[in-house]
Design a protein around this motif. Sequence first.
Motif, short mmCIF file in Angstrom:
data_model
loop_
_atom_site.label_atom_id
_atom_site.label_comp_id
_atom_site.label_asym_id
_atom_site.label_seq_id
_atom_site.Cartn_x
_atom_site.Cartn_y
_atom_site.Cartn_z
N GLN A 112 0.87 -1.16 0.00
CA GLN A 112 0.00 0.00 0.00
C GLN A 112 0.91 1.22 0.00
O GLN A 112 1.99 1.21 0.61
N ASP A 146 -2.63 4.54 -4.53
CA ASP A 146 -3.22 3.57 -3.62
C ASP A 146 -2.22 2.47 -3.27
O ASP A 146 -2.16 2.01 -2.14
N TRP A 179 -5.81 -5.82 -4.46
CA TRP A 179 -6.05 -4.65 -3.63
C TRP A 179 -7.53 -4.35 -3.49
O TRP A 179 -7.96 -3.79 -2.48
N ASN A 180 -8.34 -4.74 -4.47
CA ASN A 180 -9.80 -4.60 -4.36
C ASN A 180 -10.31 -5.32 -3.12
O ASN A 180 -11.11 -4.78 -2.36
N LEU A 233 -8.67 -3.43 0.14
CA LEU A 233 -9.03 -2.03 0.42
C LEU A 233 -10.51 -1.74 0.19
O LEU A 233 -10.96 -0.62 0.43
N ASP A 234 -11.25 -2.73 -0.30
CA ASP A 234 -12.68 -2.59 -0.55
C ASP A 234 -13.01 -1.37 -1.41
O ASP A 234 -13.87 -0.57 -1.08
N LYS A 235 -12.27 -1.22 -2.49
CA LYS A 235 -12.56 -0.20 -3.49
C LYS A 235 -12.26 -0.78 -4.85
O LYS A 235 -11.59 -1.82 -4.96
N SER A 236 -12.75 -0.16 -5.91
CA SER A 236 -12.61 -0.77 -7.24
C SER A 236 -11.79 0.05 -8.22
O SER A 236 -11.44 -0.43 -9.30
N THR A 237 -11.46 1.28 -7.89
CA THR A 237 -10.64 2.11 -8.77
C THR A 237 -9.41 2.57 -8.00
O THR A 237 -9.53 3.07 -6.88
N PHE A 238 -8.25 2.38 -8.63
CA PHE A 238 -6.98 2.66 -7.96
C PHE A 238 -6.07 3.49 -8.85
O PHE A 238 -6.11 3.37 -10.07
N GLU A 242 -9.01 -0.19 -12.85
CA GLU A 242 -10.43 -0.27 -12.51
C GLU A 242 -10.83 -1.74 -12.52
O GLU A 242 -10.68 -2.42 -13.53
#
Length: 118
Positions: free
Chosen positions: A36, A43, A72-73, A76-81, A96
Motif C-alpha cells: 500500500q 493507492d 487490492w480490491n 481495500l474494498d474499493k474498485s478504482t486505484f 479499474e
Amino acid sequence: MESLVEVQSEEIVRNLKPDIDSIAQLPVRGVIVTSQSDNSEYDFVSRFFSPAQGLDEDQVTGSAHCCLGPYWNSKLDKSTFIAYQASERGGLLKVEVTENTVKLSGHAVTIFEGNLTI
C-alpha cells in the motif's frame, strides 16, 4: 503465473535489491512485489521481476496490474486505484476492477514497432 508478495511499506518496495538469480529459478513467470502506498498520490506501489523471461525488472507491467487490481480490491474494498510501478523508469496506471474485467489506463511508451507479414 506470477507470484505476488506484499511487503510492509512503499519504502521496502522502492529500495528492494532482489536476488535475480534466485528469482530465475522459481517455477513462475515473474514475481510481483507490492505495498500500500505511503503517500496519498497512489493507492499502491509495485515492482515486477521476470528474469526467466529475459527481463530482470519490467518497467511497467500491465499483466501484473491485472493481478494487483483484484488483490487490492479485496484488501481495500474499493474498485478504482491509482497505482505506481516503482521501476527505474516508473509508471503511473489507473486500475479499474469490475466483476469480470480489469481495465488499465495510463501513458504508454513505444519500445518496439514492426510489421508482421505472411
